[in-house]
Write a protein that holds these residues in place. Structure first.
Motif, PDB file in Angstrom:
ATOM      1  N   VAL A   1       0.839  -1.207   0.000  1.00  0.00           N
ATOM      2  CA  VAL A   1       0.000   0.000   0.000  1.00  0.00           C
ATOM      3  C   VAL A   1       0.869   1.250   0.000  1.00  0.00           C
ATOM      4  O   VAL A   1       0.660   2.191  -0.784  1.00  0.00           O
ATOM      5  CB  VAL A   1      -0.944   0.012   1.218  1.00  0.00           C
ATOM      6  N   ALA A   2       1.856   1.286   0.878  1.00  0.00           N
ATOM      7  CA  ALA A   2       2.737   2.450   0.974  1.00  0.00           C
ATOM      8  C   ALA A   2       3.530   2.656  -0.310  1.00  0.00           C
ATOM      9  O   ALA A   2       3.650   3.790  -0.807  1.00  0.00           O
ATOM     10  CB  ALA A   2       3.689   2.290   2.161  1.00  0.00           C
ATOM     11  N   GLN A   3       4.064   1.570  -0.880  1.00  0.00           N
ATOM     12  CA  GLN A   3       4.864   1.696  -2.100  1.00  0.00           C
ATOM     13  C   GLN A   3       3.996   2.128  -3.279  1.00  0.00           C
ATOM     14  O   GLN A   3       4.422   2.922  -4.128  1.00  0.00           O
ATOM     15  CB  GLN A   3       5.568   0.367  -2.402  1.00  0.00           C
ATOM     16  N   THR A   4       2.762   1.631  -3.334  1.00  0.00           N
ATOM     17  CA  THR A   4       1.839   2.049  -4.390  1.00  0.00           C
ATOM     18  C   THR A   4       1.495   3.524  -4.232  1.00  0.00           C
ATOM     19  O   THR A   4       1.379   4.253  -5.231  1.00  0.00           O
ATOM     20  CB  THR A   4       0.549   1.212  -4.362  1.00  0.00           C
ATOM     21  N   THR A   5       1.339   3.975  -2.999  1.00  0.00           N
ATOM     22  CA  THR A   5       1.058   5.391  -2.743  1.00  0.00           C
ATOM     23  C   THR A   5       2.214   6.262  -3.212  1.00  0.00           C
ATOM     24  O   THR A   5       2.004   7.299  -3.865  1.00  0.00           O
ATOM     25  CB  THR A   5       0.792   5.619  -1.245  1.00  0.00           C
ATOM     26  N   ILE A   6       3.436   5.868  -2.883  1.00  0.00           N
ATOM     27  CA  ILE A   6       4.612   6.621  -3.338  1.00  0.00           C
ATOM     28  C   ILE A   6       4.631   6.718  -4.855  1.00  0.00           C
ATOM     29  O   ILE A   6       4.808   7.798  -5.439  1.00  0.00           O
ATOM     30  CB  ILE A   6       5.910   5.939  -2.836  1.00  0.00           C
ATOM     31  N   LEU A   7       4.445   5.567  -5.505  1.00  0.00           N
ATOM     32  CA  LEU A   7       4.491   5.525  -6.966  1.00  0.00           C
ATOM     33  C   LEU A   7       3.360   6.352  -7.572  1.00  0.00           C
ATOM     34  O   LEU A   7       3.563   7.078  -8.557  1.00  0.00           O
ATOM     35  CB  LEU A   7       4.387   4.070  -7.423  1.00  0.00           C
ATOM     36  N   GLY A   8       2.172   6.267  -6.971  1.00  0.00           N
ATOM     37  CA  GLY A   8       1.029   7.008  -7.495  1.00  0.00           C
ATOM     38  C   GLY A   8       1.207   8.508  -7.395  1.00  0.00           C
ATOM     39  O   GLY A   8       0.945   9.245  -8.349  1.00  0.00           O
ATOM     40  N   VAL A   9       1.667   8.981  -6.243  1.00  0.00           N
ATOM     41  CA  VAL A   9       1.882  10.422  -6.057  1.00  0.00           C
ATOM     42  C   VAL A   9       2.981  10.926  -6.993  1.00  0.00           C
ATOM     43  O   VAL A   9       2.848  11.983  -7.630  1.00  0.00           O
ATOM     44  CB  VAL A   9       2.236  10.725  -4.590  1.00  0.00           C
ATOM     45  N   LEU A  10       4.062  10.157  -7.091  1.00  0.00           N
ATOM     46  CA  LEU A  10       5.176  10.565  -7.950  1.00  0.00           C
ATOM     47  C   LEU A  10       4.763  10.621  -9.412  1.00  0.00           C
ATOM     48  O   LEU A  10       4.963  11.630 -10.094  1.00  0.00           O
ATOM     49  CB  LEU A  10       6.346   9.590  -7.769  1.00  0.00           C
ATOM     50  N   LEU A  11       4.163   9.539  -9.900  1.00  0.00           N
ATOM     51  CA  LEU A  11       3.762   9.499 -11.305  1.00  0.00           C
ATOM     52  C   LEU A  11       2.682  10.529 -11.600  1.00  0.00           C
ATOM     53  O   LEU A  11       2.726  11.218 -12.630  1.00  0.00           O
ATOM     54  CB  LEU A  11       3.258   8.094 -11.649  1.00  0.00           C
ATOM     55  N   GLY A  12       1.708  10.670 -10.708  1.00  0.00           N
ATOM     56  CA  GLY A  12       0.647  11.650 -10.920  1.00  0.00           C
ATOM     57  C   GLY A  12       1.173  13.069 -10.961  1.00  0.00           C
ATOM     58  O   GLY A  12       0.752  13.882 -11.795  1.00  0.00           O
ATOM     59  N   THR A  13       2.123  13.391 -10.093  1.00  0.00           N
ATOM     60  CA  THR A  13       2.697  14.739 -10.054  1.00  0.00           C
ATOM     61  C   THR A  13       3.513  15.033 -11.307  1.00  0.00           C
ATOM     62  O   THR A  13       3.425  16.124 -11.886  1.00  0.00           O
ATOM     63  CB  THR A  13       3.575  14.912  -8.801  1.00  0.00           C
TER      64      THR A  13
END
Length: 475
Positions: free
Chosen positions: A97-109
């Protein structure tokens, strides 16, 4: 039993069919709400001007591209979370969950920043001109700010689904969609002291709704009472897990992009036959989208069931989940297709009163309706592969369905071309627009059969956790 585990549907034990239904119905509701969400935007923008409608329509492929990227990102998290949960390793699932959140925020930004910086060249590239360009620019400038929040909400939905909780995300979707529907007329047309913002108002309403959904979603994950938890101590890069998320997710991203381009290509082939077939095709596809809503939800539920059972090292039960989900989907959609064939004029007149469009739409539904179940059945089989983390096979089936079968068959059946290949003369069959409708049905049957045979080989049964040991206890 903790509230966290009570919120889950455990697909590793008990009767499969009721649990599949329990997982799938909130996903059906969520998909329908997403469709309603989009229709509300278009309904109120249509009260502004034709140029405003054109601007929002022109931006739809761009929006879908971002959705495809988010879907690809979360495909890996569903597979990993569901298999960790099935293995009894809640702590490893939380880390995903945490790693997906990191990836999601980074890619989305990153995507939001690049999109905003190149927004003007993008609009020129897609052919926006005059007032349509002005309206589209106002819309897309705000829409880019919503991308990171959209990605966060997709992360929230995916990790809860992987854990077996689909209802929490559904209720948040209800609130978010409701907020968007209320804000749309206020911000687009104006109300009281609030001046109407036109297309920009539609984008602002979407931004507010998505920020709300993302913030509440993160709060739910931090609480950890609903199936899965986001732990602050995990919010540092775990490179092996991040790599695995990307490896599993990128085929799903390519899959989504390829499907959207194939839809554009098919629409272009239909458009060559004029406005009436194009209008009938548009209505027919909307009617078919109901089946996709159902089968897409069942496919997502299947992914969860397959993932949990592979994590629990019960691959036979994982296969049973997929076969039962596929059989149920075929039965429901065969009945739906039968209704389309039996009452095609009633279905078409919900959307149009034009006699010529209704007549062509009846022809479309007669050809497509009886084979509707095969479209949905393939989506469920693909869900089984995605739950196993074998997203490359799911991607390959989409490519086969659209680019290897549907579009080439459409060219062969619909058009009267001639091609000389040495001593051989190859010719199209020139069936006209009927050839396009038959191409849809033929490709659906062939692709479904290939999907069934491919899944039957069982190469997906190893899952993605084969190198990890099953823990003695959960967290």
């Amino acid at each position: 039993m903790s509230r966290r585990t009570q919120s889950r549907v455990d697909m590793t034990t008990g009767s499969i069919s009721p649990k599949l239904a329990s997982l799938a119905w909130p996903l059906v509701v969520g998909n329908l709400l997403q469709t309603f969400y989009n229709l509300a935007d278009m309904f109120w923008v249509g009260r502004v001007s034709t140029e405003a409608v054109a601007a929002v329509s022109l931006m739809f492929p761009t929006s879908w591209l971002f959705v495809s990227l988010a879907m690809g990102l979360t495909a890996g998290s569903v597979a990993l979370v569901s298999q960790h949960v099935g293995a009894g390793n809640d702590r490893a699932a939380d880390n995903v969950v945490a790693q997906t959140t990191i990836l999601g925020v980074l890619l989305g930004t990153v995507l939001a920043t690049l999109g905003y910086l190149f927004r003007r060249p993008l609009l020129t590239l897609v052919g926006a001109e005059g007032q349509v360009y002005v309206e589209a620019l106002q819309y897309i400038e705000v829409l880019f700010f919503s991308i990171p929040f959209t990605f966060l909400f997709f992360v929230f939905r995916a990790v809860l689904r992987g854990a077996g909780d689909t209802r929490t995300a559904m209720w948040l979707m209800v609130l978010s969609a409701g907020m968007n529907v209320i804000l749309d007329p206020i911000l687009i047309l104006g109300w009281g002291p609030i001046d109407g913002m036109g297309t920009q108002g539609a984008a602002v309403a979407t931004l507010i709704a998505r920020v709300f959904a993302a913030v509440v979603g993160v709060y739910v994950l931090l609480r950890g009472n609903w199936g899965i938890q986001l732990r602050l101590e995990d919010l540092s890069p775990d490179w092996p897990v991040l790599k695995r998320l990307v490896e599993i997710g990128y085929p799903a991203t390519i899959d989504g992009a390829a499907r959207s381009f194939a839809a554009v290509a098919m629409a272009a082939l239909v458009a060559r036959f004029g406005a009436v077939p194009t209008a009938a095709y548009g209505v027919g596809v909307r009617l078919m989208s109901v089946s996709w809503t159902v089968s897409g939800a069942v496919g997502q539920a299947t992914a969860t069931g397959v993932g949990q059972n592979l994590g629990a090292e019960t691959p036979e039960r994982a296969a049973e989940v997929t076969w039962k989900a596929t059989a149920g989907t075929l039965a429901v959609l065969f009945a739906a297709g039968g209704l389309m064939v039996a009452f095609p004029d009633v279905a078409m007149r919900v959307f149009t009163d034009d006699p010529a469009v209704v007549a062509e739409g009846i022809n479309f539904l007669h050809i497509i309706g009886l084979f509707l179940s095969f479209f949905g059945g393939l989506m469920v089989i693909q869900g089984g592969f995605r739950g196993a983390g074998d997203t490359r096979v799911a991607m390959a089936l989409s490519f086969l369905s659209r680019w290897v079968f549907r579009l080439p068959i459409a060219l062969i059946l619909a058009y009267g071309w001639t091609f000389q290949l040495g001593p051989l003369t190859l010719s199209g069959l020139a069936w006209g627009v009927d050839g396009l409708w038959w191409a849809w049905s033929i490709s659906a049957i062939v692709s479904f059969v290939m999907g069934v045979l491919w899944f039957s080989l069982g190469r997906w049964r190893h899952g993605v956790l084969e190198d990890e040991k099953k823990p003695a206890t959960a967290d």
